[in-house]
Scaffold this motif. Structure first.
Motif, PDB file in Angstrom:
ATOM      1  N   LEU A 173      -2.765   0.169  -1.639  1.00 58.04           N
ATOM      2  CA  LEU A 173      -4.125  -0.365  -1.728  1.00 58.04           C
ATOM      3  C   LEU A 173      -5.076   0.689  -2.303  1.00 58.04           C
ATOM      4  N   GLY A 174      -4.852   1.935  -1.914  1.00 55.13           N
ATOM      5  CA  GLY A 174      -5.668   3.014  -2.467  1.00 55.13           C
ATOM      6  C   GLY A 174      -5.507   3.136  -3.974  1.00 55.13           C
ATOM      7  N   MET A 175      -4.258   3.032  -4.443  1.00 51.84           N
ATOM      8  CA  MET A 175      -4.002   3.099  -5.880  1.00 51.84           C
ATOM      9  C   MET A 175      -4.607   1.898  -6.606  1.00 51.84           C
ATOM     10  N   LEU A 176      -4.520   0.713  -6.010  1.00 51.58           N
ATOM     11  CA  LEU A 176      -5.143  -0.464  -6.619  1.00 51.58           C
ATOM     12  C   LEU A 176      -6.655  -0.255  -6.763  1.00 51.58           C
ATOM     13  N   GLY A 177      -7.255   0.309  -5.724  1.00 51.64           N
ATOM     14  CA  GLY A 177      -8.684   0.615  -5.809  1.00 51.64           C
ATOM     15  C   GLY A 177      -8.976   1.630  -6.900  1.00 51.64           C
ATOM     16  N   PHE A 237     -14.843   8.563   6.858  1.00 52.14           N
ATOM     17  CA  PHE A 237     -13.708   8.954   6.036  1.00 52.14           C
ATOM     18  C   PHE A 237     -12.597   7.920   6.104  1.00 52.14           C
ATOM     19  N   MET A 238     -12.080   7.532   4.931  1.00 48.15           N
ATOM     20  CA  MET A 238     -10.931   6.635   4.865  1.00 48.15           C
ATOM     21  C   MET A 238      -9.712   7.422   4.391  1.00 48.15           C
ATOM     22  N   MET A 239      -8.694   7.480   5.208  1.00 51.01           N
ATOM     23  CA  MET A 239      -7.454   8.184   4.877  1.00 51.01           C
ATOM     24  C   MET A 239      -6.540   7.248   4.102  1.00 51.01           C
ATOM     25  N   ILE A 240      -6.189   7.634   2.895  1.00 52.29           N
ATOM     26  CA  ILE A 240      -5.225   6.864   2.112  1.00 52.29           C
ATOM     27  C   ILE A 240      -3.837   7.421   2.422  1.00 52.29           C
TER      28      ILE A 240
END
Length: 319
Positions: free
Chosen positions: A254-258, A184-187
């Motif tokens: 970075l999450g939003m860019l992804g 799991f990656m927490m944004i």
């Protein structure tokens, strides 16, 4: 009492039919464009876009529960939200009037409030951020206008937050599946609170609306308490499943860019992706809502939040 459930073949509808079936004095009918996997004998194939068919199917009903909706966050074209959620409401009301039915329970959504609001209660102004929330609010406005000339009707509007439970395959399932996998990656920092509802409680509340709230125009948020943060969900998932779940944190930007990258990929390939900027934004948003009115109405949720989470995790990931 004959209860017609429109859109009862899905996750919530199936659980609601199961709950109502516990009362032998209730006669049940499910109207849905899809056959019910569990209750085919109670199902008539129908569609909220077919007013004549709906009028025919509703003959003899005393109460209507309107669950049918376009609710995914990647529906195309977006006009479908308004066709189904708004025009479907108009068709339902006109079909009810043709049959002399004066009681409706409508499942709206806390999406009408928008994101990152300060714990809104039922008096909070609507400010939806996406087409789903906008169409649900328009459907509520159709009901409000209808009631001005149909004051003898009983209209109950329930605005649930995100619903989870055994058999669900929505956003909560996807989130818990990622957490349970240990990959799991927490944004963001994970401190954003997430109001949720366990399916066993929301169907009990809908039954309470049917049986006990029989007059007037009533609006209720439905949220089970306490509100968990995303960090809490990671903790409880690990505790319930007996796992040590490592969490990788990545910054919000970075999450939003992804997410925007997946939006572009979806546009180019014409394929729907499991990750999008909208889903990243929703994941990181505070979605906390007030449910004081529902919890002081005389209704008592049969399940605690952690028990609902335990039931779902054990059923889906405990093998």
């Amino acid at each position: 009492m004959k209860i017609a459930i429109i859109g009862g073949s899905g996750f919530v509808g199936t659980q609601l039919i199961q709950k109502l079936s516990e009362s032998p004095n209730l006669s049940l009918l499910n109207i849905d464009k899809q056959q019910s996997a569990k209750f085919p004998e109670l199902t008539q194939i129908g569609n909220v876009l077919d007013k004549d068919g709906l009028t025919s199917s509703l003959k003899g009903a005393d109460v209507v529960v309107l669950l049918a909706a376009e609710h995914r966050d990647d529906v195309t074209p977006t006009t479908l939200y308004y066709d189904v959620n708004v025009q479907g409401m108009r068709n339902t009301l006109e079909a009810m009037e043709a049959n002399g039915i004066h009681r409706i329970i409508f499942t709206s959504s806390v999406a009408i409030y928008g994101l990152d609001k300060d714990n809104p209660d039922e008096s909070f102004p609507a400010d939806p951020f996406n087409h789903y929330g906008k169409s649900k609010w328009e459907a509520e406005q159709v009901l409000q206008t209808w009631y001005t000339t149909h004051g003898d009707w009983n209209i109950n509007v329930v605005r649930p937050t995100v619903i989870f439970g055994e058999g669900n395959r929505g956003n909560v399932f996807n989130l818990l599946a990622q957490i349970a996998s240990g990959k799991f990656m927490m944004i963001g920092n994970g401190k954003n609170e997430k109001s949720m509802s366990y399916v066993g409680n929301i169907v009990a509340f809908l039954k309470y609306m049917i049986m006990d709230k029989t007059t007037g125009y009533n609006v209720y948020n439905y949220v089970d308490k306490p509100d968990f943060t995303t960090n809490d969900l990671v903790y409880h998932t690990g505790k319930i499943l007996g796992k040590n779940i490592p969490t990788t944190h990545i910054p919000y930007f970075l999450g939003m860019l992804g997410g925007y990258g997946f939006d572009l990929l979806s546009f180019i390939t014409r394929k729907k992706m499991t990750i999008s900027s909208v889903r990243v934004k929703k994941f990181c948003a505070v979605t906390k809502y007030d449910s004081t009115k529902a919890m002081s109405s005389g209704f008592f949720p049969p399940f605690a939040m952690e028990e609902g989470l335990r039931r779902m995790l054990k059923a889906e990931f405990g093998k």
